[in-house]
Design a protein around this motif. Structure first.
Motif, PDB file in Angstrom:
ATOM      1  N   SER A   1      19.955  37.633  -0.432  1.00 33.29           N
ATOM      2  CA  SER A   1      19.168  37.713  -1.662  1.00 33.29           C
ATOM      3  C   SER A   1      17.750  38.207  -1.302  1.00 33.29           C
ATOM      4  O   SER A   1      17.242  37.923  -0.210  1.00 33.29           O
ATOM      5  CB  SER A   1      19.112  36.350  -2.355  1.00 33.29           C
ATOM      6  OG  SER A   1      18.714  35.351  -1.446  1.00 33.29           O
TER       7      SER A   1
ATOM      8  N   ASN B   1      14.617  37.646  -1.566  1.00 28.51           N
ATOM      9  CA  ASN B   1      13.441  36.775  -1.643  1.00 28.51           C
ATOM     10  C   ASN B   1      12.962  36.464  -0.234  1.00 28.51           C
ATOM     11  O   ASN B   1      13.719  36.624   0.722  1.00 28.51           O
ATOM     12  CB  ASN B   1      13.814  35.462  -2.344  1.00 28.51           C
ATOM     13  CG  ASN B   1      15.077  34.841  -1.769  1.00 28.51           C
ATOM     14  OD1 ASN B   1      16.190  35.203  -2.165  1.00 28.51           O
ATOM     15  ND2 ASN B   1      14.918  33.942  -0.812  1.00 28.51           N
TER      16      ASN B   1
ATOM     17  N   GLU C   1      23.846  33.187  -7.473  1.00 27.53           N
ATOM     18  CA  GLU C   1      24.541  33.849  -6.369  1.00 27.53           C
ATOM     19  C   GLU C   1      26.069  33.648  -6.403  1.00 27.53           C
ATOM     20  O   GLU C   1      26.581  32.765  -7.085  1.00 27.53           O
ATOM     21  CB  GLU C   1      24.041  33.323  -5.022  1.00 27.53           C
ATOM     22  CG  GLU C   1      22.586  33.597  -4.747  1.00 27.53           C
ATOM     23  CD  GLU C   1      21.687  32.477  -5.197  1.00 27.53           C
ATOM     24  OE1 GLU C   1      22.094  31.703  -6.097  1.00 27.53           O
ATOM     25  OE2 GLU C   1      20.589  32.359  -4.657  1.00 27.53           O
TER      26      GLU C   1
ATOM     27  N   HIS D   1      15.695  24.810  -0.406  1.00 27.38           N
ATOM     28  CA  HIS D   1      15.883  26.236  -0.626  1.00 27.38           C
ATOM     29  C   HIS D   1      15.491  26.518  -2.069  1.00 27.38           C
ATOM     30  O   HIS D   1      15.279  25.592  -2.819  1.00 27.38           O
ATOM     31  CB  HIS D   1      17.370  26.546  -0.425  1.00 27.38           C
ATOM     32  CG  HIS D   1      17.612  27.872   0.197  1.00 27.38           C
ATOM     33  ND1 HIS D   1      17.749  28.055   1.531  1.00 27.38           N
ATOM     34  CD2 HIS D   1      17.732  29.111  -0.344  1.00 27.38           C
ATOM     35  CE1 HIS D   1      17.962  29.326   1.799  1.00 27.38           C
ATOM     36  NE2 HIS D   1      17.948  29.995   0.674  1.00 27.38           N
TER      37      HIS D   1
HETATM   38 MG    MG Z   1      19.571  33.480  -0.698  1.00 32.23          MG
END
Ligand code: MG
Ligand code: TXA
Length: 331
Positions: free
Chosen positions: A142, A144, A178, A227
């Protein structure tokens, strides 16, 4: 070193430029049906190393390799049992990531030295076109910085990675959460990360689906407890009574408290309130979760988030909320 991050349209010219950047070892963020990925050519170790550097991601956390066609996965895996093929047939293209023993072609850096590789064929025209034009599988986590809120828009990618990557392809994501990460073991399927494909959907195809627990943690090196974290502290609640208690015990000025609610409920306090889905629809809630966290962190000193019903996509949403609010004892 700071790079100039180029914004590309998801048209012919933009995709061609993005693909050329990937071919020459660049880092290109692109939309998928789940979230934005940060792509690099999976066979180019220097480029893959660039992903870890740009994200600040530890190299013990393996990457998902994305393919344009389901059949291309079989080149990346050493061998493939019938149940894995069945999963690919049923769920690809789509938001399911499948882990299997890796072939020699896949560099160790991609898999963090593991003997398995995670592969996904996304159900998104822009993503598949970019991968096809680049002519190789694309490793993409991802888009980020490590541990941060996952981006579901190109603007959010720019907030995270502007100056650290070569380009972002504009475009939209659909699901906002996700992929589900699974590992087939014989006839059993272990869910390592709940995600866009629900447990119920997997159970329709697979006789034994095992979820969570210590085993999932053992098999998923990147699955850290903390996270998806906003820059401000976050706490979870279930009932309005708990919310009220948290607000008054927090010591934070009411106008600086962000409240994330699942569906339409009256809130009397003058907090910053964000409803994930006024109609109580878990799909809508999933799509709005990460933008909601980004919005609330921008205008609050504390976020209080309501857990959602733990059915269907609710399981993955609650997983993200739990991680985003996880506190180390040293925090
Ligand atoms: Mg991720
Ligand atoms: O929807 C998604 O899955 C997005 C889009 C871009 O495809 N990608 C994504 O990647 O969420 P990332 O890196 O943020 O999360 C991948 C997860 C990590 O927790 C990683 O540890 C796990 O998958 N993973 C990757 N390869 C693995 C492997 N060989 N064994 C166990 N876990 C693995």
């Amino acid at each position: 070193m700071l790079k100039r991050t180029v914004l590309l349209n998801d048209d012919d010219a933009g995709l061609e430029q993005g693909a050329e950047m990937l071919r020459s070892g660049g880092l290109v963020a692109f939309p998928t049906e789940t979230v934005f990925g940060l792509g690099a050519c999976a066979f180019n170790c220097r480029a893959v190393a660039g992903i870890f550097e740009a994200k600040g991601r530890p190299t013990f956390d393996p990457l998902i390799v994305h393919v344009a066609e389901p059949d291309h996965a079989y080149d990346l895996w050493d061998s493939c049992i019938a149940s894995t093929r069945h999963l690919c047939d049923q769920f690809w293209p789509g938001p399911l990531t499948i882990i299997n023993a890796k072939s020699e072609k896949v560099p160790d850096l991609v898999t963090a030295g593991l003997s398995s590789v995670a592969v996904r064929c996304p159900d998104h025209e822009t993503a598949r076109e970019l991968i096809t034009r680049s002519g190789m599988p694309v490793a993409a986590p991802s888009a980020n910085r490590f541990g941060r809120i996952t981006p579901t828009t190109w603007e959010a990618v720019m907030e995270e990675l502007d100056g650290r990557i070569d380009a972002v392809i504009k475009g939209v994501t659909r699901i906002g959460l996700e992929s589900t990460v699974v590992r087939p073991c014989g006839d059993e399927l272990l869910i390592l990360r709940p995600g866009a494909v629900t447990c119920e959907e997997l159970r329709r195809v697979c006789p034994v689906v095992l979820t969570g627990g210590a085993e999932a943690k053992l098999h998923s090196p990147g699955h850290s407890s903390r996270h998806y974290a906003p820059t401000v502290p976050m706490r979870l609640f279930k009932t309005s009574g708990e919310l009220s208690h948290l607000i008054h015990a927090s010591g934070v000025e009411i106008s600086r408290i962000g409240v994330l609610l699942f569906c339409d409920e009256p809130v009397t306090e003058k907090c910053n309130v964000f409803f994930l889905s006024p109609e109580g629809d878990l799909r809508q809630a999933a799509a709005r979760l990460f933008p909601a966290l980004r919005f609330l962190e921008s205008c609050s000193d504390l976020i209080l988030a309501q857990v959602v019903p733990a059915t269907g996509l609710g399981e993955a949403i609650n997983d993200r909320l739990n991680r985003a609010s996880f506190r180390n004892t040293t925090d």
